[in-house]
Design a protein around this motif. Structure first.
Motif, PDB file in Angstrom:
ATOM      1  N   VAL A 154      34.582  44.696  23.517  1.00  0.00           N
ATOM      2  CA  VAL A 154      34.236  45.278  24.815  1.00  0.00           C
ATOM      3  C   VAL A 154      32.736  45.514  24.829  1.00  0.00           C
ATOM      4  CG1 VAL A 154      34.674  47.131  26.466  1.00  0.00           C
ATOM      5  CG2 VAL A 154      36.464  46.456  24.861  1.00  0.00           C
ATOM      6  N   LEU A 218      42.544  49.399  31.926  1.00  0.00           N
ATOM      7  CA  LEU A 218      41.207  48.835  31.745  1.00  0.00           C
ATOM      8  C   LEU A 218      40.142  49.883  32.058  1.00  0.00           C
ATOM      9  CD1 LEU A 218      39.214  46.521  31.263  1.00  0.00           C
ATOM     10  CD2 LEU A 218      39.603  45.791  33.630  1.00  0.00           C
ATOM     11  N   VAL A 238      33.813  42.548  36.376  1.00  0.00           N
ATOM     12  CA  VAL A 238      34.324  42.663  35.021  1.00  0.00           C
ATOM     13  C   VAL A 238      34.813  41.277  34.613  1.00  0.00           C
ATOM     14  CG1 VAL A 238      35.919  43.829  33.467  1.00  0.00           C
ATOM     15  CG2 VAL A 238      35.002  45.050  35.465  1.00  0.00           C
ATOM     16  N   CYS A 239      34.194  40.752  33.542  1.00  0.00           N
ATOM     17  CA  CYS A 239      34.478  39.386  33.093  1.00  0.00           C
ATOM     18  C   CYS A 239      35.399  39.401  31.877  1.00  0.00           C
ATOM     19  CB  CYS A 239      33.187  38.652  32.727  1.00  0.00           C
ATOM     20  SG  CYS A 239      32.024  38.593  34.107  1.00  0.00           S
ATOM     21  N   PHE A 240      36.329  38.471  31.846  1.00  0.00           N
ATOM     22  CA  PHE A 240      37.302  38.361  30.746  1.00  0.00           C
ATOM     23  C   PHE A 240      37.191  36.984  30.113  1.00  0.00           C
ATOM     24  CE2 PHE A 240      39.448  40.766  34.252  1.00  0.00           C
ATOM     25  CZ  PHE A 240      39.339  42.036  33.686  1.00  0.00           C
ATOM     26  N   SER A 255      36.938  36.594  36.287  1.00  0.00           N
ATOM     27  CA  SER A 255      36.434  37.951  36.504  1.00  0.00           C
ATOM     28  C   SER A 255      37.035  38.547  37.765  1.00  0.00           C
ATOM     29  CB  SER A 255      34.899  37.949  36.599  1.00  0.00           C
ATOM     30  OG  SER A 255      34.456  37.166  37.689  1.00  0.00           O
ATOM     31  N   LEU A 270      45.420  46.418  30.333  1.00  0.00           N
ATOM     32  CA  LEU A 270      45.356  45.516  29.192  1.00  0.00           C
ATOM     33  C   LEU A 270      46.726  45.675  28.547  1.00  0.00           C
ATOM     34  CD1 LEU A 270      41.767  46.337  27.863  1.00  0.00           C
ATOM     35  CD2 LEU A 270      42.484  44.717  29.632  1.00  0.00           C
ATOM     36  N   VAL A 289      45.252  40.705  30.330  1.00  0.00           N
ATOM     37  CA  VAL A 289      44.901  41.491  31.503  1.00  0.00           C
ATOM     38  C   VAL A 289      46.017  41.333  32.537  1.00  0.00           C
ATOM     39  CG1 VAL A 289      43.108  41.962  33.207  1.00  0.00           C
ATOM     40  CG2 VAL A 289      42.500  40.864  31.038  1.00  0.00           C
ATOM     41  N   LEU A 303      43.443  37.931  25.436  1.00  0.00           N
ATOM     42  CA  LEU A 303      42.135  38.483  25.795  1.00  0.00           C
ATOM     43  C   LEU A 303      41.259  38.688  24.562  1.00  0.00           C
ATOM     44  CD1 LEU A 303      40.386  39.629  28.102  1.00  0.00           C
ATOM     45  CD2 LEU A 303      41.404  41.856  27.634  1.00  0.00           C
ATOM     46  N   VAL A 306      35.753  41.528  26.918  1.00  0.00           N
ATOM     47  CA  VAL A 306      35.559  42.094  28.253  1.00  0.00           C
ATOM     48  C   VAL A 306      34.089  42.464  28.377  1.00  0.00           C
ATOM     49  CG1 VAL A 306      36.173  44.002  29.804  1.00  0.00           C
ATOM     50  CG2 VAL A 306      37.884  43.100  28.219  1.00  0.00           C
ATOM     51  N   SER A 313      32.311  35.680  36.415  1.00  0.00           N
ATOM     52  CA  SER A 313      32.497  34.870  35.216  1.00  0.00           C
ATOM     53  C   SER A 313      31.921  33.469  35.444  1.00  0.00           C
ATOM     54  CB  SER A 313      33.993  34.755  34.890  1.00  0.00           C
ATOM     55  OG  SER A 313      34.219  33.690  33.992  1.00  0.00           O
TER      56      SER A 313
END
Ligand code: HEM
Ligand code: MTE
Ligand code: MO
Length: 467
Positions: A154, A218, A238-240, A255, A270, A289, A303, A306, A313
């Motif tokens: 993270v 999250l 928020v990018c994954f 994202s 999560l 996610v 995942l 983050v 993203s």
């Protein structure tokens, strides 16, 4: 004809760019595919990954190539053969050999990568979809993730990276459970491709399923990493990143807007549990996610990382896929920068029984289906017609009734009605209305788009009436 010139692998390896021309090998043959690079349906960057070498390891990753029409296309570009001493096959392990076993009832749209939906009749047998029947949408092989060494990364403000093990996540943050429906952007695409060809998997009506997900919020994890609720909300994303990577090393990514993740009452999870069981490998083991109300594509599985960013993203699936366009736009004119990435989905419903083409007895008929809308907008009504939309009845809704603005899961519905006495055929139609009084369009033609996403016209099933 004249024998082809013979080349060594080293010679082929000198042709790795458009300037030096692009050569590849397949079996013992050599091809100059320079003129095909721009035409490749899978994109220029993908095909160039194989430049100067063998196609086999890449095609093992994308089994869409094991079709006669692809080989035929390739043959047109043949320029030579490999020298006999170099003809042994390049070692080509099957990247999908480690995929998990699957339920035999699933209807498979693509085996490698694995994409499958349950039979429509089974989909609405239960309110929560059994894990084994839950639709599966993978872009790549299922990564083998060892729970013991797993760490979620993270990224906090200023780039500090927190690493959280699974036990740490479970210990540090309260557990939340939310019932959420996931729907793929391509659900019901096959109805769109009947209008005009589209690019994508031919999903029926069952690329949608519902589970009770368990995990941590999250927003709790981001708060722990140092983000406040008001942190430039509306501007940030928020990018994954997933742990599934293609051969070029690019991870699946997506994202969501920062406010979707951090807003008061945000239910983004999560998740490490699905319907009370450990998250299955196909669904993102050990951690995924779950973004309620938002298109499946943003619900990143396996995942790995983050982060919070000014930009969405950078992944292909955020930037150049999963966007909606006008029916006027085709592959020659499409500009992916002009359309927003799909997040919340529009109102949707479909008939799951009877099946299209079925024979139903005269007397009474029971019609069943599901209805759902994005953004937490509940379904307030489902209308059903047995005569193609001339007359309507209101179906009975069943299943969990969730709070206003937080109706993340579908309603199932059914209607039992008399079959019109002299009808030989029925044209059954359903349409849903959501809490904002959004309705489904009556036909698919005006919402057709080249990628075949957001297919949510009235659903029609034709059946025959007979003893
Ligand atoms: C799709 C040809 C190399 C990745 C396709 C299709 C063709 C094709 C004809 C469409 C198939 C269909 O839908 O029926 C070729 C040829 C290649 C080549 C002739 C080499 C000479 C590669 C490489 C990669 C790749 C090296 C990956 C690293 C893909 C992907 C798709 C695709 C991902 C699916 C696109 C989509 O529908 O989303 N290719 N390909 N291809 N190709 Fe290739
Ligand atoms: N996450 C990763 N890491 N890789 C993927 O291929 N597919 C996405 C999303 N998350 C995908 C992913 C898409 S397009 C959908 S619709 C959902 O996962 C499907 O989730 P499911 O397989 O659990 O039904
Ligand atoms: Mo999807």
């Amino acid at each position: 004809g004249a024998p082809y010139p013979v080349f060594t692998r080293q010679e082929v390896g000198r042709h790795r760019s458009l300037a030096e021309r692009v050569w590849v090998t397949y079996g013992h043959e050599v091809f100059d595919i320079t003129d095909f690079v721009e035409l490749h349906p899978g994109g220029k960057s993908k095909i160039l990954l194989a430049a100067g070498g063998a196609l086999e390891p890449f095609w093992a990753m994308y089994a869409v190539h094991s079709q006669e029409h692809v080989l035929q296309l390739l043959r047109a570009y043949k320029v030579g053969e490999l020298s006999p001493e170099q003809q042994s096959q390049p070692t080509q392990g099957d990247p999908y050999a480690g995929d998990p076993p699957r339920h035999p009832a699933l209807k498979v749209n693509s085996l490698k990568p694995f994409n499958a939906e349950p039979p429509a009749e089974l989909l609405t047998e239960t309110y929560l979809t059994p894990n084994q029947l839950f639709f599966k949408r993978n872009h790549l092989p299922v990564p083998a993730v060892a729970a013991a060494s797993y760490r979620l990364q993270v990224e906090g403000p200023g780039g500090r990276v927190l690493e959280l093990s699974l036990p740490e996540l479970k210990r540090r943050f309260p557990k939340h459970e939310v019932t959420v429906t996931l729907q793929c952007a391509g659900n019901r695409r096959s109805e769109m491709s009947r209008v005009r060809q589209v690019k994508g998997l031919e999903w029926g009506v069952a690329a949608i399923s519902t589970a009770r997900w368990g995990g941590v919020r999250l927003r709790d994890v981001l708060a722990h990493a140092g983000y406040g609720e008001e942190e430039a909300a509306g501007e940030q994303h928020v990018c994954f990143e997933g742990l599934d990577k293609d051969l070029g090393g690019a991870a699946y990514g997506a994202s969501i807007p920062f406010r979707t993740a951090m807003g008061r009452g945000a239910d983004v999870l999560l998740a490490y549990e699905m319907n009370g069981e450990e998250l299955p490998r196909d669904h993102g083991y050990p951690l995924r996610v779950v973004v309620p109300g938002v298109v499946g594509a943003r619900n990143v599985k396996w995942l790995g990382r983050v982060s919070v960013s000014r930009e969405e993203s950078p992944s292909h699936w955020q930037q150049n896929d999963y966007k909606g366009f006008s029916p006027a736009v085709d592959w020659d004119t499409v500009d992916f920068t002009t359309a927003p990435a799909i997040q919340e989905l529009p109102v949707q419903s479909a008939i799951t029984a009877p099946a299209p083409g079925a024979t139903v007895p005269p007397g009474e008929l029971t019609v069943k289906g599901y209805a759902w809308s994005g953004g937490g907008r509940g379904v307030v009504r489902v209308d059903v017609s047995l005569d193609g939309g001339r007359t309507w009845r209101v179906a009975e809704l069943t299943g969990e009734e969730q709070g206003p603005g937080r109706a993340w899961a579908w309603r199932l519905w059914q209607l039992t009605a008399p079959v019109p006495p002299d009808a030989a055929e029925l044209d059954i139609v359903c349409k849903a209305v959501d809490a904002s009084y959004n309705v489904q369009p009556d036909t698919v033609e005006p919402i057709w788009n080249l990628r075949g996403v957001l297919s949510n016209a009235w659903h029609r099933v034709r059946v025959t009436v007979a003893e």
